[in-house]
Design an enzyme around this catalytic site. Structure first.
Site, short mmCIF file in Angstrom:
data_model
loop_
_atom_site.label_atom_id
_atom_site.label_comp_id
_atom_site.label_asym_id
_atom_site.label_seq_id
_atom_site.Cartn_x
_atom_site.Cartn_y
_atom_site.Cartn_z
N ARG A 1 0.85 -1.20 0.00
CA ARG A 1 0.00 0.00 0.00
C ARG A 1 0.88 1.24 0.00
NH1 ARG A 1 -1.46 1.76 4.60
NH2 ARG A 1 -2.19 -0.21 5.45
N TYR B 1 -16.87 16.67 -14.90
CA TYR B 1 -17.17 15.23 -14.91
C TYR B 1 -18.23 14.94 -13.84
CZ TYR B 1 -16.60 10.24 -14.33
OH TYR B 1 -16.83 8.91 -14.22
N ASP C 1 -7.87 18.65 -14.10
CA ASP C 1 -8.17 17.30 -14.55
C ASP C 1 -7.80 17.23 -16.03
OD1 ASP C 1 -9.32 14.94 -15.49
OD2 ASP C 1 -10.98 15.03 -14.06
N LYS D 1 -8.81 6.10 -18.94
CA LYS D 1 -9.16 6.63 -20.26
C LYS D 1 -7.95 6.56 -21.21
CE LYS D 1 -12.88 7.42 -17.87
NZ LYS D 1 -13.18 8.70 -17.24
C1 LIG Z 1 -13.65 9.12 -15.99
C2 LIG Z 1 -13.25 10.44 -15.47
C3 LIG Z 1 -12.99 10.63 -14.13
C4 LIG Z 1 -13.14 9.53 -13.10
O1 LIG Z 1 -12.23 8.52 -13.30
P1 LIG Z 1 -12.50 6.96 -12.90
O2 LIG Z 1 -11.25 6.29 -13.32
O3 LIG Z 1 -13.72 6.53 -13.66
O4 LIG Z 1 -12.74 6.94 -11.44
C5 LIG Z 1 -12.61 11.89 -13.72
N1 LIG Z 1 -12.50 12.92 -14.59
C6 LIG Z 1 -12.75 12.77 -15.91
C7 LIG Z 1 -12.62 13.93 -16.83
C8 LIG Z 1 -13.13 11.52 -16.40
O5 LIG Z 1 -13.41 11.38 -17.69
#
Ligand SMILES: *Cc1c(COP(=O)(O)O)cnc(C)c1O
Length: 381
Positions: free
Chosen positions: A46, A98, A171, A196
């Site tokens: 961890r 998001y 982000d 992603k």
């Molecule tokens: C998918 C996404 C998240 C969240 O990520 P997870 O891996 O699904 O928890 C946060 N910000 C954006 C812009 C996203 O597309």
């Protein structure tokens, strides 16, 4: 080294023990100690794992930060980032956010732990006014946004935020460090959903925080271990493998995004296309300045509204109807009932996310096949 070379090599030197060209997957929870509390840098997975450490080094390098931290999901990363704020802190976030991030901020409001406020980040005057009105701990921005592909001027927002003593997190999931590097533009933190584009193959869920300065690195590292939302080594390896092709994938995603956006913009059945690479996009000039290419994400509204959107979704063959984005395969999403259903309808509509909006994640297939898929499906609606 140029960026496309760095994505292949950053944080991934050959294994010093064996010469293996790939980072070994250390499937271990613990590490033998030579004496109580004497170890070789790792005590418990961890706290740290060599495969995860390689991924974190790669992410820090690519995002130009002091250190990187990997998490079990993008939401795990954002949860950890918010946990660094004192109780009652004000968080200024972009309005087109998001859905999961919006839900988490609203949850923190209900629990009384944070005071989130939302503002249209396209308008710098409104950001300035919001920051001047009350002390703010954190500014949280997305650019381009999900699902409307709106941009905000990250360098200008960072300047204004810092003048008011706020830290800035961006982000960068939609753009990736290939298209835009927020820390170089002044941000203090970059967060990612590794699920992603960085993973890129729709085979894992993961997240990351990259920090600009070493003092923040110490705090985030402490929180990563204390909160424990860490990824397993196999997922870390899969992201490392995905990173190696990030440069060529983003080039192809952008090419395909542009081809699909241009095709949809010409279709008489389409009312509006949101894509920062189209000269008609309200922030086309900012996109050209801030991003090296417009990316593979776009959204559109059909003239026939919700019924036409439903018919189109039934007829598409290559674009798969699914949540998520950023994989090699093309996906289509209906934000109102899928990714953004957690935002109340009235609030969604106020923000311009209509019930008929469709979001496309263009993969790396031959663009001619993507356009034929759309042409065939649009014919029948
Ligand atoms: C998918 C996404 C998240 C969240 O990520 P997870 O891996 O699904 O928890 C946060 N910000 C954006 C812009 C996203 O597309």
């Amino acid at each position: 080294m140029r960026f496309d070379t760095r994505v292949v090599h950053e944080g991934q030197p050959p294994d010093p023990l064996t010469g293996a060209v790939n980072v070994p997957v250390y499937l271990t929870s613990t590490y033998v100690q030579t004496a109580p509390n004497r170890n070789r840098g790792y005590a418990y997975s961890r706290t740290g794992n060599p495969t995860r450490a390689a991924l974190e080094a790669a992410l820090a390098g690519l995002e130009s930060g002091a250190a990187g931290f990997a998490f079990s999901s993008g939401m795990g990363a954002i949860t950890t980032l918010l946990d660094d704020l004192p109780a009652g802190s004000r968080v200024l976030a972009g309005e087109d956010l998001y859905g999961g991030t919006f839900r988490l901020l609203e949850h923190r409001r209900k629990m009384g732990t944070l005071r989130p406020v939302f503002e249209d980040f396209r308008d710098l005057g409104r950001v300035r006014a919001a920051l001047a009105s009350e002390p703010t701990a954190l500014v949280l921005a997305e650019s381009p946004t999900n699902p409307l592909l709106q941009l905000c001027d990250l360098a200008a927002i960072a300047r204004v935020a810092h003048r008011h003593g706020a830290r800035v997190a961006v982000d960068n999931t939609f753009a990736t460090p290939v298209l835009q590097r927020p820390i170089e533009l002044g941000a203090d933190y970059v967060v990612h959903s590794l699920t992603k584009y960085l993973g890129g193959h729709s085979d894992l869920v993961g997240g990351a925080i990259v920090v600009r300065d070493p003092a923040a690195a110490e705090r985030v590292g402490w929180l990563q271990n204390a909160l424990g939302a860490v990824p397993g080594p196999l997922d870390c390896y899969l992201v490392l493998r995905g990173l190696k092709t990030l440069g060529i994938r983003m080039a192809r995603h952008s090419e395909n995004g542009r081809a699909v956006a241009e095709f949809l913009a010409r279709s008489p059945k389409v009312a509006r296309v949101h894509y920062p690479g189209l000269p008609g996009h309200p922030q086309y000039a900012l996109a050209r300045r801030q991003m090296s290419a417009p990316g593979g994400m776009l959204s559109c509204e059909l003239k026939g509204g919700v019924p036409a959107a439903r018919r189109l979704l039934r007829r598409l063959r290559i674009f798969l109807l699914a949540e998520s984005l950023g994989g090699v395969e093309s996906l289509v999403d209906h934000p109102a009932t899928m990714t953004h259903a957690s935002i109340p309808r009235a609030e969604r509509q106020r923000r311009g996310v209509s019930d008929g909006l469709l979001r496309f994640s263009c993969g790396i297939e031959d663009p001619r096949d993507l356009i034929e898929d759309l042409r065939g499906a649009l014919k029948g609606i």
